[in-house]
Scaffold this motif. Structure first.
Motif, PDB file in Angstrom:
ATOM      1  N   ASP A  20       0.834  -1.212   0.000  1.00 15.55           N
ATOM      2  CA  ASP A  20       0.000   0.000   0.000  1.00 15.55           C
ATOM      3  C   ASP A  20       0.872   1.268   0.000  1.00 15.55           C
ATOM      4  OD1 ASP A  20      -2.155  -1.706   0.121  1.00 15.55           O
ATOM      5  OD2 ASP A  20      -2.375  -1.536   2.293  1.00 15.55           O
ATOM      6  N   GLY A  21       1.911   1.251  -0.818  1.00 12.82           N
ATOM      7  CA  GLY A  21       2.757   2.443  -0.966  1.00 12.82           C
ATOM      8  C   GLY A  21       3.791   2.615   0.134  1.00 12.82           C
ATOM      9  N   PHE A 348      -3.166  -7.000  12.037  1.00 16.24           N
ATOM     10  CA  PHE A 348      -3.903  -6.350  10.948  1.00 16.24           C
ATOM     11  C   PHE A 348      -3.498  -4.882  10.827  1.00 16.24           C
ATOM     12  CE2 PHE A 348      -7.639  -3.844   9.677  1.00 16.24           C
ATOM     13  CZ  PHE A 348      -7.907  -4.415   8.429  1.00 16.24           C
ATOM     14  N   LEU A 349      -3.417  -4.201  11.971  1.00  9.24           N
ATOM     15  CA  LEU A 349      -3.101  -2.764  11.938  1.00  9.24           C
ATOM     16  C   LEU A 349      -1.629  -2.512  11.593  1.00  9.24           C
ATOM     17  CD1 LEU A 349      -5.270  -1.686  14.995  1.00  9.24           C
ATOM     18  CD2 LEU A 349      -5.734  -1.224  12.579  1.00  9.24           C
ATOM     19  N   GLY A 354       2.547  -1.586   6.462  1.00  7.48           N
ATOM     20  CA  GLY A 354       3.640  -2.245   5.733  1.00  7.48           C
ATOM     21  C   GLY A 354       4.499  -3.168   6.567  1.00  7.48           C
ATOM     22  N   ILE A 355       4.075  -3.402   7.841  1.00  6.58           N
ATOM     23  CA  ILE A 355       4.911  -4.234   8.730  1.00  6.58           C
ATOM     24  C   ILE A 355       4.320  -5.648   8.799  1.00  6.58           C
ATOM     25  CG2 ILE A 355       5.945  -4.397  11.043  1.00  6.58           C
ATOM     26  CD1 ILE A 355       6.412  -1.590  10.271  1.00  6.58           C
ATOM     27  N   ALA A 356       5.112  -6.620   8.431  1.00  8.47           N
ATOM     28  CA  ALA A 356       4.645  -8.015   8.440  1.00  8.47           C
ATOM     29  C   ALA A 356       5.155  -8.715   9.690  1.00  8.47           C
ATOM     30  CB  ALA A 356       5.149  -8.734   7.197  1.00  8.47           C
ATOM     31  N   ASP A 391      12.874   0.316  14.447  1.00 10.49           N
ATOM     32  CA  ASP A 391      12.254   1.624  14.741  1.00 10.49           C
ATOM     33  C   ASP A 391      10.879   1.718  14.074  1.00 10.49           C
ATOM     34  OD1 ASP A 391      14.182   2.810  16.357  1.00 10.49           O
ATOM     35  OD2 ASP A 391      15.390   3.436  14.628  1.00 10.49           O
ATOM     36  N   ALA A 392      10.809   1.272  12.823  1.00  5.90           N
ATOM     37  CA  ALA A 392       9.537   1.352  12.083  1.00  5.90           C
ATOM     38  C   ALA A 392       8.464   0.520  12.775  1.00  5.90           C
ATOM     39  CB  ALA A 392       9.746   0.873  10.649  1.00  5.90           C
ATOM     40  N   LEU A 393       8.854  -0.658  13.290  1.00  4.86           N
ATOM     41  CA  LEU A 393       7.891  -1.508  14.005  1.00  4.86           C
ATOM     42  C   LEU A 393       7.311  -0.761  15.200  1.00  4.86           C
ATOM     43  CD1 LEU A 393       6.551  -4.239  14.889  1.00  4.86           C
ATOM     44  CD2 LEU A 393       8.701  -4.785  16.043  1.00  4.86           C
TER      45      LEU A 393
END
Ligand code: PLP
Length: 405
Positions: A20-21, A348-349, A354-356, A391-393
């Motif tokens: 999703d970008g 889900f959120l 973009g985090i799997a 950090d992104a997580l």
């Protein structure tokens, strides 16, 4: 040699994907790792240049395919320090390796015998020994898990006795990241004369394994958690044990002679390799191991440790987050719950950002019951992950917390 994570990432085409970008942050490596280009190329190359059935052809392609297939077996042998190549059996993965041994064990056990598994087992390990015990009238004992997420060693020592015939232990827990003292536990089991199987699904993915140092009878693992393809794995077993172990699947390749009424069995490793093997994936598994072991292993271990240490530090600072599994010796896995929100909602959120990650019981329902949680969210790390992704997580988790509130 040094470790350049950007150069490593360049070799994994899928890591360039966006969700999703947003850049993909892939933290579901305990479920399966992504594959480097050389592994993908090995598959394509096999099918474009020498696809053929192995061992039985009288032509050039069959010869080339057989050579590559058997060369991959040698790579696996060296990777786990197996004494003999004949002890390396191709399987479809960890689950099949455990089933091959459990099926034979069901025929060898007697009522009154005991099998020891653990409270942190993946269902592939636990359920399979349950069935072997039911088939034979033996009983199953399970080593309890402490609050920290370690195997209770005092309880294990108490369980071992003259009735113990088989011990099955995960090398590393997929749900908690605990690294179990498999060498010590194997030595204890050997003192009472038990066979030992190590479930190496999460153990063989972080570096060299030494089956001789561990001292076990069987070690099983899957390629797909080790940068290799799905549908292929290895059962390693001591020749002296495997040579007499009851055969599992029957058919071509695993026989020596056949009459209308009976058959005799082939030598190892073919005795346990009935039917046409998964040649392409075996070759690609060899390539994955060749690629992985060419990396500086000390640097790989240091990088993986840095990722887990940093994620654990941020998790400890994160309000409302509880880490499940705080063993002293951990690798690659951060399992957690939040005060608010079911793990499925967290997953889900996070995916929307973009985090799997993986959420749920991680095929370890008794372990979730032990910690009194419906499941956890699990971030699991591989060598291509970065501190920026950690950090992104946590930035994404902050948004999740707000949304759930
Ligand atoms: N054992 C453990 C500890 C695992 O983590 C897994 C997979 O997640 C398995 C066994 C089963 O592996 P496979 O599905 O590759 O057969």
């Amino acid at each position: 040699m040094s470790f350049d994570v950007s150069a490593i990432r360049e070799q994994f085409p899928i890591l360039k994907r966006e969700i999703d970008g947003k850049p993909l942050v892939y933290l579901d490596n305990a479920a399966t790792t992504q594959k480097p280009q050389c592994v993908i190329d090995a598959l394509v190359d096999y099918y474009t240049s020498c696809n053929s059935n192995v061992h039985r052809g009288a032509h050039r392609l069959a010869d080339e395919a057989t050579r590559r297939f058997e060369a991959a077996r040698d790579i696996v042998k060296d990777f786990i320090n197996a004494p003999k190549r004949e002890e390396v059996i191709w399987t479809t993965g960890t689950t099949e390796g455990i089933n091959i041994i459990a099926n034979g064990l069901g025929k060898l056990l007697q009522p009154g015998d005991e099998v020891i598994a653990t409270g942190m087992d993946h269902h592939a390990n636990l359920v399979t020994w349950q069935q072997a015990c039911k088939a034979s009238g033996a009983s199953l004992k399970t080593v309890p898990v402490t609050d920290e997420g370690e195997l209770d060693q005092a309880a294990y020592a108490q369980m071992l006795g003259e009735k113990t015939k088989f011990v099955a232990i995960p090398h590393v827990s997929n749900a908690l990241g605990t690294v179990n003292p498999v060498q010590q536990m194997t030595a204890q089991a050997k003192q009472v004369g038990a066979w030992v199987l190590i479930d190496g699904a999460q153990g063989a993915t972080h570096g060299w394994v030494d089956v001789q140092a561990i001292g076990c009878d069987f070690y099983v693992f899957s390629a797909h958690k080790l940068y290799g393809p799905m549908g292929i794995g290895v059962l390693w077993g001591k020749e002296a044990v495997l040579a007499d172990w009851p055969v599992w699947r029957t058919g071509g390749e695993m026989i020596a002679t056949v009459t209308l009424q009976d058959a005799t069995w082939n030598v190892l490793p073919y005795r346990f390799e009935a039917g046409t093997p998964n040649v392409a994936d075996a070759i690609a598994m060899g390539e994955a191991i060749r690629w992985f072991t060419a990396l500086d292993q000390e640097a790989v271990a240091a990088h993986e440790k840095a990722l887990l240490d940093y994620a654990t530090q941020l998790a400890n600072e994160f309000e409302g987050l509880t880490i499940i599994g705080k063993a002293k010796h951990k690798i690659g896995v951060l399992s957690f719950v939040l005060d608010q929100g079911h793990p499925a909602d967290i997953g889900f959120l996070l995916d929307r950002q973009g985090i799997a990650v993986r959420t749920g019981d991680h095929c370890a329902q008794p372990l979730m019951a032990r910690f009194n949680v419906p499941g956890t969210a699990r971030a699991s790390f591989a060598i291509y992950n970065t501190l920026e992704e950690v950090d992104a997580l946590f930035a994404a988790l902050k948004k999740v917390r707000t949304m759930l509130a």
